[in-house]
Design a protein around this motif. Sequence first.
Motif, PDB file in Angstrom:
ATOM      1  N   PRO A  33       1.453  -4.615  -6.909  1.00  0.00           N
ATOM      2  CA  PRO A  33       0.060  -4.248  -7.389  1.00  0.00           C
ATOM      3  C   PRO A  33      -0.526  -5.379  -8.019  1.00  0.00           C
ATOM      4  O   PRO A  33      -1.659  -5.413  -8.434  1.00  0.00           O
ATOM      5  CB  PRO A  33       0.512  -3.106  -8.681  1.00  0.00           C
ATOM      6  N   GLN A  34      -0.018  -6.731  -7.900  1.00  0.00           N
ATOM      7  CA  GLN A  34      -0.623  -7.726  -8.627  1.00  0.00           C
ATOM      8  C   GLN A  34      -1.565  -8.366  -7.676  1.00  0.00           C
ATOM      9  O   GLN A  34      -2.178  -9.412  -8.229  1.00  0.00           O
ATOM     10  CB  GLN A  34       0.649  -8.838  -8.843  1.00  0.00           C
ATOM     11  N   GLN A  35      -1.755  -8.145  -6.457  1.00  0.00           N
ATOM     12  CA  GLN A  35      -2.608  -8.709  -5.517  1.00  0.00           C
ATOM     13  C   GLN A  35      -4.011  -8.131  -5.916  1.00  0.00           C
ATOM     14  O   GLN A  35      -4.429  -7.148  -6.143  1.00  0.00           O
ATOM     15  CB  GLN A  35      -2.254  -8.611  -4.223  1.00  0.00           C
ATOM     16  N   GLN A  36      -4.885  -9.301  -5.775  1.00  0.00           N
ATOM     17  CA  GLN A  36      -6.489  -8.651  -6.027  1.00  0.00           C
ATOM     18  C   GLN A  36      -7.014  -8.247  -4.860  1.00  0.00           C
ATOM     19  O   GLN A  36      -6.866  -8.195  -3.578  1.00  0.00           O
ATOM     20  CB  GLN A  36      -7.092 -10.135  -6.101  1.00  0.00           C
ATOM     21  N   ILE A  37      -7.621  -6.823  -5.076  1.00  0.00           N
ATOM     22  CA  ILE A  37      -8.460  -5.874  -4.321  1.00  0.00           C
ATOM     23  C   ILE A  37      -9.816  -6.147  -4.361  1.00  0.00           C
ATOM     24  O   ILE A  37     -10.316  -6.041  -5.365  1.00  0.00           O
ATOM     25  CB  ILE A  37      -7.670  -4.593  -4.316  1.00  0.00           C
ATOM     26  N   PRO A  38     -10.214  -5.920  -3.301  1.00  0.00           N
ATOM     27  CA  PRO A  38     -11.918  -6.021  -3.347  1.00  0.00           C
ATOM     28  C   PRO A  38     -12.651  -4.846  -4.101  1.00  0.00           C
ATOM     29  O   PRO A  38     -11.889  -3.744  -4.308  1.00  0.00           O
ATOM     30  CB  PRO A  38     -12.030  -5.747  -1.665  1.00  0.00           C
ATOM     31  N   SER A  39     -13.753  -4.988  -4.311  1.00  0.00           N
ATOM     32  CA  SER A  39     -14.212  -4.230  -5.423  1.00  0.00           C
ATOM     33  C   SER A  39     -14.922  -2.885  -4.834  1.00  0.00           C
ATOM     34  O   SER A  39     -14.655  -1.699  -5.320  1.00  0.00           O
ATOM     35  CB  SER A  39     -15.307  -4.752  -6.132  1.00  0.00           C
ATOM     36  N   SER A  40     -15.270  -3.038  -3.571  1.00  0.00           N
ATOM     37  CA  SER A  40     -16.040  -1.862  -2.918  1.00  0.00           C
ATOM     38  C   SER A  40     -14.821  -0.791  -2.493  1.00  0.00           C
ATOM     39  O   SER A  40     -13.757  -1.116  -2.227  1.00  0.00           O
ATOM     40  CB  SER A  40     -16.889  -1.953  -1.837  1.00  0.00           C
ATOM     41  N   VAL A  41     -15.319   0.440  -2.578  1.00  0.00           N
ATOM     42  CA  VAL A  41     -14.186   1.703  -2.334  1.00  0.00           C
ATOM     43  C   VAL A  41     -13.823   1.399  -0.785  1.00  0.00           C
ATOM     44  O   VAL A  41     -12.660   1.573  -0.539  1.00  0.00           O
ATOM     45  CB  VAL A  41     -14.865   2.805  -2.409  1.00  0.00           C
ATOM     46  N   ALA A  42     -14.658   1.419   0.049  1.00  0.00           N
ATOM     47  CA  ALA A  42     -14.328   1.174   1.542  1.00  0.00           C
ATOM     48  C   ALA A  42     -13.305   0.040   1.922  1.00  0.00           C
ATOM     49  O   ALA A  42     -12.303   0.102   2.419  1.00  0.00           O
ATOM     50  CB  ALA A  42     -15.347   1.337   2.599  1.00  0.00           C
ATOM     51  N   GLU A  43     -13.959  -1.176   1.153  1.00  0.00           N
ATOM     52  CA  GLU A  43     -13.024  -2.287   1.374  1.00  0.00           C
ATOM     53  C   GLU A  43     -11.619  -2.369   0.804  1.00  0.00           C
ATOM     54  O   GLU A  43     -10.802  -2.601   1.367  1.00  0.00           O
ATOM     55  CB  GLU A  43     -13.840  -3.388   1.068  1.00  0.00           C
ATOM     56  N   ALA A  44     -11.766  -1.585  -0.359  1.00  0.00           N
ATOM     57  CA  ALA A  44     -10.446  -1.533  -1.023  1.00  0.00           C
ATOM     58  C   ALA A  44      -9.454  -0.605  -0.331  1.00  0.00           C
ATOM     59  O   ALA A  44      -8.128  -0.841  -0.195  1.00  0.00           O
ATOM     60  CB  ALA A  44     -10.579  -1.171  -2.384  1.00  0.00           C
ATOM     61  N   ALA A  45      -9.907   0.667   0.137  1.00  0.00           N
ATOM     62  CA  ALA A  45      -9.155   1.293   1.046  1.00  0.00           C
ATOM     63  C   ALA A  45      -8.586   0.694   2.184  1.00  0.00           C
ATOM     64  O   ALA A  45      -7.444   0.841   2.583  1.00  0.00           O
ATOM     65  CB  ALA A  45      -9.956   2.593   1.457  1.00  0.00           C
ATOM     66  N   GLU A  46      -9.394  -0.184   2.830  1.00  0.00           N
ATOM     67  CA  GLU A  46      -8.960  -0.786   4.241  1.00  0.00           C
ATOM     68  C   GLU A  46      -8.013  -1.887   3.987  1.00  0.00           C
ATOM     69  O   GLU A  46      -7.019  -2.123   4.647  1.00  0.00           O
ATOM     70  CB  GLU A  46     -10.351  -1.221   5.087  1.00  0.00           C
ATOM     71  N   PHE A  47      -8.117  -2.554   2.749  1.00  0.00           N
ATOM     72  CA  PHE A  47      -7.258  -3.584   2.249  1.00  0.00           C
ATOM     73  C   PHE A  47      -5.831  -3.089   2.143  1.00  0.00           C
ATOM     74  O   PHE A  47      -5.012  -3.455   2.332  1.00  0.00           O
ATOM     75  CB  PHE A  47      -7.838  -4.437   1.226  1.00  0.00           C
ATOM     76  N   GLU A  48      -6.047  -1.946   1.114  1.00  0.00           N
ATOM     77  CA  GLU A  48      -4.724  -1.496   0.878  1.00  0.00           C
ATOM     78  C   GLU A  48      -3.833  -0.550   1.932  1.00  0.00           C
ATOM     79  O   GLU A  48      -2.786  -0.689   2.129  1.00  0.00           O
ATOM     80  CB  GLU A  48      -5.005  -0.477  -0.338  1.00  0.00           C
ATOM     81  N   ALA A  49      -4.839  -0.229   2.939  1.00  0.00           N
ATOM     82  CA  ALA A  49      -4.053   0.367   3.937  1.00  0.00           C
ATOM     83  C   ALA A  49      -3.371  -0.649   5.026  1.00  0.00           C
ATOM     84  O   ALA A  49      -2.222  -0.267   5.360  1.00  0.00           O
ATOM     85  CB  ALA A  49      -5.281   1.151   4.752  1.00  0.00           C
ATOM     86  N   GLU A  50      -3.886  -1.845   5.057  1.00  0.00           N
ATOM     87  CA  GLU A  50      -3.351  -2.807   5.884  1.00  0.00           C
ATOM     88  C   GLU A  50      -2.044  -3.324   5.109  1.00  0.00           C
ATOM     89  O   GLU A  50      -1.215  -3.574   5.908  1.00  0.00           O
ATOM     90  CB  GLU A  50      -4.489  -4.093   5.856  1.00  0.00           C
ATOM     91  N   ARG A  51      -1.960  -3.335   3.792  1.00  0.00           N
ATOM     92  CA  ARG A  51      -0.920  -3.829   3.077  1.00  0.00           C
ATOM     93  C   ARG A  51       0.129  -2.758   3.238  1.00  0.00           C
ATOM     94  O   ARG A  51       1.326  -3.392   3.478  1.00  0.00           O
ATOM     95  CB  ARG A  51      -1.502  -4.047   1.744  1.00  0.00           C
ATOM     96  N   VAL A  52      -0.015  -1.540   3.107  1.00  0.00           N
ATOM     97  CA  VAL A  52       1.072  -0.691   3.239  1.00  0.00           C
ATOM     98  C   VAL A  52       1.549  -0.585   4.586  1.00  0.00           C
ATOM     99  O   VAL A  52       2.795  -0.310   4.695  1.00  0.00           O
ATOM    100  CB  VAL A  52       0.570   0.845   2.794  1.00  0.00           C
ATOM    101  N   VAL A  53       0.729  -0.847   5.616  1.00  0.00           N
ATOM    102  CA  VAL A  53       1.448  -0.963   7.066  1.00  0.00           C
ATOM    103  C   VAL A  53       2.200  -2.038   7.188  1.00  0.00           C
ATOM    104  O   VAL A  53       3.358  -1.945   7.637  1.00  0.00           O
ATOM    105  CB  VAL A  53       0.015  -0.919   7.849  1.00  0.00           C
ATOM    106  N   ARG A  54       1.821  -3.161   6.515  1.00  0.00           N
ATOM    107  CA  ARG A  54       2.799  -4.292   6.532  1.00  0.00           C
ATOM    108  C   ARG A  54       4.137  -4.213   5.990  1.00  0.00           C
ATOM    109  O   ARG A  54       5.308  -4.477   6.200  1.00  0.00           O
ATOM    110  CB  ARG A  54       2.032  -5.732   5.916  1.00  0.00           C
ATOM    111  N   LEU A  55       3.819  -3.452   4.643  1.00  0.00           N
ATOM    112  CA  LEU A  55       5.072  -3.002   3.806  1.00  0.00           C
ATOM    113  C   LEU A  55       6.102  -2.056   4.806  1.00  0.00           C
ATOM    114  O   LEU A  55       7.392  -2.020   4.744  1.00  0.00           O
ATOM    115  CB  LEU A  55       4.839  -2.306   2.472  1.00  0.00           C
TER     116      LEU A  55
END
Length: 508
Positions: A33-55
């Motif tokens: 959870p320590q990585q910085q996530i974009p502020s907008s909802v759509a960008e945050a969701a896409e960013f987090e989705a890419e991260r979980v796929v990598r994990l």
Amino acid sequence: MDSELRAAARILATSTSPNVVTEVARDLLARWPQQQIPSSVAEAAEFEAERVVRLMHVGQYVATVRAGSVGAVVRATEDAAATGGNALAAAALAGGVAAGLLAAGQRADTAVAAFVRTARAAAAAGAGDRDHGLPLLRVCANVVPLLPARALADLAHGGDVLAAAGSAALLGDLGDSDLVAVRQLVDAPTTRLADIERLAHAAHAAAHDSAGSEPLACCDPVVAVCGAVLRSLADRGDPRGGGAAGAWVAAVAALACVHAAVLRRYGRAGSADFGSATADALRCAASLPPAAVDECARALLCQAAFAAPLFCLDFCEHLVPLLPAATLAAYVVPLAARFTSTVDVADCFESAHALVLAVLDSSVMAASDAVVELAVQLVPWYTDLLCELYPNRGISVDLLRIAYPAAVRAIAQSPLTYALAWDRVTKLLTRTDELFPSTTGASRIRSEINATRRRELLMTVAELLTAVPAELLPQLMDEVRNRIVAEPAVTTRQVLLDYSAFQMFNNP
């Protein structure tokens, strides 16, 4: 896979010490959870989705390279979720391990169970959080198609995972794998009607919210989710109708909200997915008891008739046979009447006349006296309207030759209405007689126009030979013969004779 994850994956896959594997997995999840996530909802969701796929790829790598490390990794994911860690990251790592083992055909009971528990924990922790739905859906999209039926039922139990996946419809286009996951979750045997209704309301909210902003970005996901909901409702079949009614209204209302955007993107025919969703909606309605269908139709028209009239006109045309006369008179006919003379809205004009014809046709097929009574009230207004709008206000000769006989046929089913049927025939005959050549003389152009209109109306009168009952047929044949004999143009007279003979041959 980035360098940090690559290093962790290498240790997890090569270390022979279970303690080292467990600590590395715990550290990976603790720092997630320590990585910085974009502020907008759509960008945050896409960013987090890419991260979980990598994990997830880390888990798949471990399962593929060193299956012996799987147990320690799975324990770390469950510990992280149980101790208040990031359940989404734990579900991604456990899901990757489970997907890797299942894809390789290996036994994966422990990993699958860990994924189910962590995914449900992640869904519960992110309840109501829109940016939580897409990442969890990405995880499910990679794992759910591989799950055995029992595990899928456990995952769908409670409805939290389905609700989180449904919220992803707000965030952009769904991929094919995402849609497969949503459909499988909706169709799971443990998914309750209440869970499906909650998903339908989420899709309706998404469609309603986007209607005033950017509907094109939302229409395909909403159609996909509503299609899954309606197909499931149709396949399940609720003999009482109570549980399915709310979900049906919400899903169809969501389709109504995005209908304009679908037409803008795909044209008047719409998309294949939208057509399938509406077909499933009608199939579901046909499986409901009459009282439930009536209630659903009234609720839908109250919500969508003014906001999405074209959708309601087209949809109700197919729903008419399932509705009682009271609903047709109070809701459906007034909706159609708003657009039967409004040529400016071309699509609504055509759909409104199609809806009126569907109501008239239902009176021919129905055994209900109430529906026949509705036709008796409707036909005089509608035939007058047809004569008024033909030919210069939107009613073409083709529509006239379909609609006028249909109106007469609707009131020619009982001796009690024969007088009204003949009155409507007389109306058209009078309209035709007004166009016969005048003795006072007229311009050549006007005479040719009148001759064309007269021929078109006489052919419409000939169509009535298939609509009137046998008791009125001799009288109508005399009227048709008299006007054909009086026709001054020889060519037109022969055409009318041939056409009338053809119609008589086809009179049942």
